[in-house]
Enzyme design. Sequence first.
Site, PDB file in Angstrom:
ATOM      1  CG  ASP A 227      -1.938   1.066   1.253  1.00 49.71           C
ATOM      2  OD1 ASP A 227      -2.744   1.113   0.311  1.00 49.71           O
ATOM      3  OD2 ASP A 227      -1.948   1.862   2.205  1.00 49.71           O
ATOM      4  CD  GLU A 295      -2.418   2.232  -3.500  1.00 46.59           C
ATOM      5  OE1 GLU A 295      -3.547   2.733  -3.661  1.00 46.59           O
ATOM      6  OE2 GLU A 295      -1.855   2.187  -2.395  1.00 46.59           O
TER       7      GLU A 295
END
Length: 565
Positions: A227, A295
């Site tokens: 993330d 990401e």
Amino acid sequence: MKFVLLLFPSLIIISDVFALDKEWWKHANIYEIYLRSFKDSDGDGIGDINGLISKLDYLVYIGVDTLYLTPFYPSSMADGGYDITDYKEIDSVYGTMEDFEQLMKEMNKKGLHLVIDLVINHSSDEHEWFQKSINKTAPYTDYYVWANPKGYDSNGKPIPPNNWFSVEAFRESGSAWTWNVKRKQFYLHQMIKKQPDLNLRNEALKAEIKSIMKFWLEKGVSGFRVDVPMLFMEDEQLRDNPPPRLDADILTVFAECEYTINQPDTFRFINELNVFLQQYDRKSRRKIQTVFIGETYGQVEIVMKYYGTKRFPVFNMPLNYRFVGMTGYLDAYQLRDFLRAWLDKLPKHMHSNWALGNHDFGRAAHYFNTEYNSILLALVTTLRGTLVVYFGEELSMGANNLVIKDDLRNPHRSPMHWDDTRNACFTFGEKSWLPVHPNYWRHNVQTQKTNENSSLNYFKDLTSLRKTDTVKHGDLKFHIVSKWVMAYSRTYKGISYIVVMNLGTETQPMDLYDDVTNVINSTTLTIVACSPNSGYKKGYEMKTTPNYPTASLLRPHSVVVLSSR
């Protein structure tokens, strides 16, 4: 010279028996599931692990081989599960560790891989680490980014160290720093206040993170999706960023933060984790390579840096989210150039990937009409690279943007539509945690399963094509048929697939130009997949007849995939 296409019904058989690649993820069909919204098994209105287990056969049915599961860890739920309080446990709302272990057993039986979220830019402020860091308890003292005030104002109030802002409040000039009275220092939070940034330069913390990864690898996961890695490191001198442009979107604003995004130490840290995973794979003699996914957003040139090199690997795949949030319709020239902008900059020997939506930005059908969503599905499934889809995209589900204001929580994460009964069969309880979209009666699994000409069955056809060597390894060539009709061919060992799409709002002829004929090894093409609105059926034959006076027509926002086999 041009050739046109005549239609004849025919039977089409596609062989999909090919040897698997050692690097399994290169041709994976990854399906992102926001667990809270997928399937509720106990009637509390919240999706859970047992609900997911009950739907694994559906995922196999639609051609999925890899699940990417968003956080299921204990959380204060201030940010939809991305504010974690324990990295080695299961939140009780989703089930137990025994449930997770059962999930892994069932997935293994079906040949499915699991990729989980690794959220290490920040934790929850309720995490034990943060509470001990406030008290300066070793070794947690510097697990987070702490800083002294720049000074004090006339009222004796501490002034933040610099002008860095947080995601939640940049338009109101909200600071990324929050004062902690007990420690008498500011802590950094580039996300919300309840998500303090971890200090990823701290060696003890690095060891903790590697321990977390090892824990889940030993549970059987096949990889990690990391993330917001762009925010991992900040300027150690705490220099001010340029003032944000308040008229720009959030991704643009953050991309211009000189001292808090894409810092050199970020790449070194990710490389360290990548090397750790490679060493783990070797020492444990894993049968598969652990995939490491990031990401990533921003300009193509920046995203490509997250591949690294053979000698300095960063991610196996920095996610290609260029379609995510895109709202403008493109003509054939613009779309070709849009795709080339990524492909032409892809580092040598690196592998591409294609994604349409995610839990933060919603599904493509929210930004475009259902018909255009079919075009985008064809793109991400037939271009060379790994496929990443957000749950419900196979149904052309949109975002739940029609709910009343009181229910407007994470609107892109509305529940999955399983059938046309109450709550779309997401839960047997009275109410789901977020209302299902009003169009669930039409965009649901059961209704579309029984309709041969549905988005779901179209998606199944496309994922079947992804098993062929032509889609896995074939050359790619773009063909501009007209301003609004683009085609491209994938060719491998004499077998070609040709994808033809009408990007415009009017019916267009499929007059394919001479350069298309050069890659076709047959005078007959067969439709192997077609969007529900195309007006064609799978299995029809199209003859290449140069002098035939009338071309076959393609409806607005529709697509056909042709095979030379």
